[in-house]
Scaffold this motif. Structure first.
Motif, PDB file in Angstrom:
ATOM      1  N   ASN A 174      -3.506   4.014   6.905  1.00 56.36           N
ATOM      2  CA  ASN A 174      -4.112   5.523   6.903  1.00 56.36           C
ATOM      3  C   ASN A 174      -3.077   6.189   6.627  1.00 56.36           C
ATOM      4  OD1 ASN A 174      -5.805   7.686   7.404  1.00 56.36           O
ATOM      5  ND2 ASN A 174      -5.649   7.075   9.642  1.00 56.36           N
ATOM      6  N   ALA A 175      -1.766   6.036   8.193  1.00 57.71           N
ATOM      7  CA  ALA A 175      -0.534   6.283   8.489  1.00 57.71           C
ATOM      8  C   ALA A 175       0.099   7.212   6.700  1.00 57.71           C
ATOM      9  CB  ALA A 175       0.205   5.505   9.105  1.00 57.71           C
ATOM     10  N   SER A 176       0.339   6.414   5.582  1.00 59.00           N
ATOM     11  CA  SER A 176       0.980   5.483   4.585  1.00 59.00           C
ATOM     12  C   SER A 176       0.530   6.815   3.615  1.00 59.00           C
ATOM     13  CB  SER A 176       0.566   4.664   3.638  1.00 59.00           C
ATOM     14  OG  SER A 176       1.570   4.270   4.251  1.00 59.00           O
ATOM     15  N   MET A 177      -1.224   6.664   3.945  1.00 56.56           N
ATOM     16  CA  MET A 177      -1.874   8.315   2.773  1.00 56.56           C
ATOM     17  C   MET A 177      -1.829   9.605   3.791  1.00 56.56           C
ATOM     18  SD  MET A 177      -3.555   9.082   0.498  1.00 56.56           S
ATOM     19  CE  MET A 177      -4.539   6.925  -0.094  1.00 56.56           C
ATOM     20  N   LEU A 178      -1.918   9.134   5.166  1.00 53.92           N
ATOM     21  CA  LEU A 178      -1.403  10.884   5.733  1.00 53.92           C
ATOM     22  C   LEU A 178       0.224  11.670   5.160  1.00 53.92           C
ATOM     23  CD1 LEU A 178      -3.774  10.247   8.550  1.00 53.92           C
ATOM     24  CD2 LEU A 178      -4.002  12.368   6.754  1.00 53.92           C
ATOM     25  N   TYR A 223       0.642  -1.939   0.442  1.00 55.55           N
ATOM     26  CA  TYR A 223       0.063   0.156  -0.087  1.00 55.55           C
ATOM     27  C   TYR A 223       1.056   1.126  -0.170  1.00 55.55           C
ATOM     28  CZ  TYR A 223      -3.699   3.061   0.902  1.00 55.55           C
ATOM     29  OH  TYR A 223      -4.281   4.665   0.576  1.00 55.55           O
ATOM     30  N   GLU A 224       2.170   1.428   0.436  1.00 51.06           N
ATOM     31  CA  GLU A 224       2.587   2.121   1.118  1.00 51.06           C
ATOM     32  C   GLU A 224       3.299   2.466  -0.807  1.00 51.06           C
ATOM     33  OE1 GLU A 224       6.267   4.751   3.651  1.00 51.06           O
ATOM     34  OE2 GLU A 224       5.720   2.159   4.201  1.00 51.06           O
ATOM     35  N   ASP A 225       3.688   1.353  -1.277  1.00 47.69           N
ATOM     36  CA  ASP A 225       4.689   1.396  -2.838  1.00 47.69           C
ATOM     37  C   ASP A 225       3.421   2.438  -3.431  1.00 47.69           C
ATOM     38  OD1 ASP A 225       6.306   1.241  -4.663  1.00 47.69           O
ATOM     39  OD2 ASP A 225       4.962  -0.488  -5.687  1.00 47.69           O
ATOM     40  N   ALA A 226       2.009   2.453  -3.791  1.00 43.43           N
ATOM     41  CA  ALA A 226       1.027   2.799  -4.460  1.00 43.43           C
ATOM     42  C   ALA A 226       0.707   3.780  -4.330  1.00 43.43           C
ATOM     43  CB  ALA A 226      -0.555   1.423  -3.797  1.00 43.43           C
ATOM     44  N   MET A 281      -7.508  12.728  -7.568  1.00 41.27           N
ATOM     45  CA  MET A 281      -8.207  11.441  -6.733  1.00 41.27           C
ATOM     46  C   MET A 281      -8.562  10.488  -7.807  1.00 41.27           C
ATOM     47  SD  MET A 281      -9.809  12.234  -3.851  1.00 41.27           S
ATOM     48  CE  MET A 281     -10.712  13.992  -2.380  1.00 41.27           C
ATOM     49  N   LEU A 282      -8.846  11.047  -9.057  1.00 42.13           N
ATOM     50  CA  LEU A 282      -8.442   9.904 -10.066  1.00 42.13           C
ATOM     51  C   LEU A 282      -7.107   9.279 -10.023  1.00 42.13           C
ATOM     52  CD1 LEU A 282      -9.756   8.793 -12.691  1.00 42.13           C
ATOM     53  CD2 LEU A 282      -9.284  10.613 -13.918  1.00 42.13           C
ATOM     54  N   ASP A 283      -6.110   9.814  -9.780  1.00 39.46           N
ATOM     55  CA  ASP A 283      -4.986   8.834  -9.888  1.00 39.46           C
ATOM     56  C   ASP A 283      -4.418   8.283  -8.817  1.00 39.46           C
ATOM     57  OD1 ASP A 283      -2.230   8.985 -10.983  1.00 39.46           O
ATOM     58  OD2 ASP A 283      -1.350  10.238  -9.913  1.00 39.46           O
ATOM     59  N   THR A 284      -5.545   8.544  -7.765  1.00 36.98           N
ATOM     60  CA  THR A 284      -5.094   7.747  -6.477  1.00 36.98           C
ATOM     61  C   THR A 284      -6.292   6.743  -6.896  1.00 36.98           C
ATOM     62  OG1 THR A 284      -5.221   9.101  -4.944  1.00 36.98           O
ATOM     63  CG2 THR A 284      -6.114   7.382  -3.888  1.00 36.98           C
ATOM     64  N   LEU A 285      -7.077   6.753  -7.454  1.00 30.97           N
ATOM     65  CA  LEU A 285      -8.016   5.770  -7.908  1.00 30.97           C
ATOM     66  C   LEU A 285      -7.283   4.849  -9.113  1.00 30.97           C
ATOM     67  CD1 LEU A 285     -11.215   7.177  -8.297  1.00 30.97           C
ATOM     68  CD2 LEU A 285     -11.034   5.288  -6.415  1.00 30.97           C
ATOM     69  N   VAL A 286      -6.753   5.315 -10.386  1.00 31.99           N
ATOM     70  CA  VAL A 286      -5.673   4.087 -10.951  1.00 31.99           C
ATOM     71  C   VAL A 286      -4.870   3.401  -9.914  1.00 31.99           C
ATOM     72  CG1 VAL A 286      -4.416   4.557 -12.666  1.00 31.99           C
ATOM     73  CG2 VAL A 286      -6.437   5.943 -12.977  1.00 31.99           C
ATOM     74  N   MET A 287      -3.790   4.071  -9.876  1.00 30.51           N
ATOM     75  CA  MET A 287      -1.913   3.711  -8.875  1.00 30.51           C
ATOM     76  C   MET A 287      -2.956   2.942  -7.637  1.00 30.51           C
ATOM     77  SD  MET A 287      -0.180   5.242 -10.578  1.00 30.51           S
ATOM     78  CE  MET A 287      -2.057   5.165 -11.927  1.00 30.51           C
ATOM     79  N   LEU A 288      -4.282   2.393  -7.238  1.00 29.70           N
ATOM     80  CA  LEU A 288      -4.700   1.213  -6.348  1.00 29.70           C
ATOM     81  C   LEU A 288      -4.927   0.612  -6.682  1.00 29.70           C
ATOM     82  CD1 LEU A 288      -6.168   3.631  -3.134  1.00 29.70           C
ATOM     83  CD2 LEU A 288      -3.991   2.587  -3.504  1.00 29.70           C
ATOM     84  N   GLN A 289      -5.395   0.813  -7.897  1.00 29.02           N
ATOM     85  CA  GLN A 289      -6.237  -0.313  -8.678  1.00 29.02           C
ATOM     86  C   GLN A 289      -5.198  -1.412  -9.165  1.00 29.02           C
ATOM     87  OE1 GLN A 289      -9.708  -0.269  -9.684  1.00 29.02           O
ATOM     88  NE2 GLN A 289      -9.515  -2.426  -9.175  1.00 29.02           N
ATOM     89  N   LYS A 290      -4.064  -0.742  -9.626  1.00 29.75           N
ATOM     90  CA  LYS A 290      -3.258  -1.255 -10.836  1.00 29.75           C
ATOM     91  C   LYS A 290      -1.788  -2.087  -9.679  1.00 29.75           C
ATOM     92  CE  LYS A 290      -1.250   0.039 -14.262  1.00 29.75           C
ATOM     93  NZ  LYS A 290      -0.984   1.203 -15.352  1.00 29.75           N
ATOM     94  N   TYR A 291      -1.809  -0.691  -8.791  1.00 29.90           N
ATOM     95  CA  TYR A 291      -0.229  -1.870  -7.664  1.00 29.90           C
ATOM     96  C   TYR A 291      -0.587  -1.419  -6.433  1.00 29.90           C
ATOM     97  CZ  TYR A 291       2.325   0.755 -11.492  1.00 29.90           C
ATOM     98  OH  TYR A 291       2.138   1.643 -12.858  1.00 29.90           O
ATOM     99  N   TYR A 292      -1.902  -2.033  -5.836  1.00 26.18           N
ATOM    100  CA  TYR A 292      -2.396  -1.935  -4.880  1.00 26.18           C
ATOM    101  C   TYR A 292      -3.787  -4.100  -4.255  1.00 26.18           C
ATOM    102  CZ  TYR A 292      -3.443  -2.908   0.187  1.00 26.18           C
ATOM    103  OH  TYR A 292      -4.033  -3.019   1.311  1.00 26.18           O
ATOM    104  N   TYR A 293      -4.193  -3.532  -5.589  1.00 23.66           N
ATOM    105  CA  TYR A 293      -5.283  -4.478  -5.994  1.00 23.66           C
ATOM    106  C   TYR A 293      -4.999  -5.592  -6.993  1.00 23.66           C
ATOM    107  CZ  TYR A 293      -8.068  -1.945  -2.378  1.00 23.66           C
ATOM    108  OH  TYR A 293      -8.216  -1.928  -1.241  1.00 23.66           O
ATOM    109  N   ALA A 294      -4.438  -5.300  -7.599  1.00 22.23           N
ATOM    110  CA  ALA A 294      -3.554  -6.221  -8.799  1.00 22.23           C
ATOM    111  C   ALA A 294      -2.669  -7.074  -8.497  1.00 22.23           C
ATOM    112  CB  ALA A 294      -3.152  -5.813 -10.075  1.00 22.23           C
TER     113      ALA A 294
END
Length: 267
Positions: free
Chosen positions: A177-181, A108-111, A128-141
């Motif tokens: 949460n800590a990584s996002m902050l 998650y921190e990497d994403a 916001m859009l970039d956040t969604l794309v990066m999480l989909q590609k680099y956290y959920y896949a």
């Protein structure tokens, strides 16, 4: 990344089917410097090998079909070595749950590091859009995502595993949460809004990743991301106005890199 508000690719077919395990490298020198021995290092390597194999078995076979015998076979270790490290199936799943949730926190921190910082250090539709794309590609896949889902399914009926999973999942949520902050400190001023938007993003993206149907990619997935980003931006604007008594000030446009003209192909 994102160009003209549209990602180059979203959940490519190979990303949805081939999920790689990327774990932090162990520092053997640091292990020995801390009082370890070569034997201890070898034991740690074998243990990690078994936990990696458990993760792969969860992905390939599912929770109910993953046994200590199959894990040992996947890890390439003897049953004696398996028993030496883990006395029972419950023991190996407990260790695997800790291993996988730690891995998920690192991923998650990497994403988060891949998400572009918004200009003006305030949320924008593009961020916001970039956040969604990066999480989909680099956290959920990731393979670890499927493995964690299998453990969560098992915990629904396995009370012993449920007791293990509950504090680990809570700790993982806190680490995320800590990584996002850390990446976007301005969210600390809007804790409730940040929390509900994380829940919106996580559960929506999780649903796509759990069931990666062939049609949910490309333009269709992009439209879903755009809708989620629009909703998130409206919520952020409301939170900002409530906190500051004014609307979100206009943010500078992100700089666009000029494209170099392509050279014509030789005839």
């Amino acid at each position: 990344m994102i160009e003209d508000n549209k990602p180059e690719s979203l959940l490519e077919p190979e990303a949805a089917t081939t999920r790689r395990v990327e774990r932090p490298k162990r520092d053997s020198a640091r292990t020995k410097a801390a009082g370890g021995t070569w034997q201890a290092e070898k034991s740690l390597a074998t243990r990690t090998q078994i936990l990696d194999a458990t993760l792969q078995c969860l992905v390939e076979l599912g929770y109910t079909q993953t046994t200590t015998e199959k894990i040992a076979l996947k890890a390439g270790v003897s049953r004696g070595a398996m028993t030496h490290h883990f006395k029972s199936r419950a023991d190996v799943f407990k260790a695997a749950a800790e291993y996988i949730t730690d891995l998920r926190a690192v991923e998650y921190e990497d994403a988060c590091r891949r998400i572009k910082l918004p200009p003006g250090n305030l949320a924008t539709f593009e961020s916001m859009l970039d956040t969604l794309v990066m999480l989909q590609k680099y956290y959920y896949a990731r393979a670890s995502f499927i493995a964690l889902q299998e453990l969560q399914r098992g915990a629904r009926t396995d009370k012993v595993l449920a007791k293990v999973m509950l504090p680990l999942e809570k700790a993982l949520d806190e680490k995320k949460n800590a990584s996002m902050l850390k990446r976007f400190p301005f969210w600390a001023d809007y804790p409730q809004t940040g929390e509900v938007l994380r829940d919106l993003f996580f559960h929506s993206l999780k649903g796509v990743a759990v069931n990666p149907t062939p049609y949910m990619q490309g333009d269709r997935l992009h439209r879903l991301h755009q809708l989620l980003a629009s909703v998130a931006m409206m919520e952020f604007e409301k939170a900002y106005e409530a906190a500051h008594g004014a609307k979100v000030p206009p943010q500078p446009e992100p700089e666009k890199k000029e494209r170099k003209p392509r050279k014509a192909a030789n005839a």
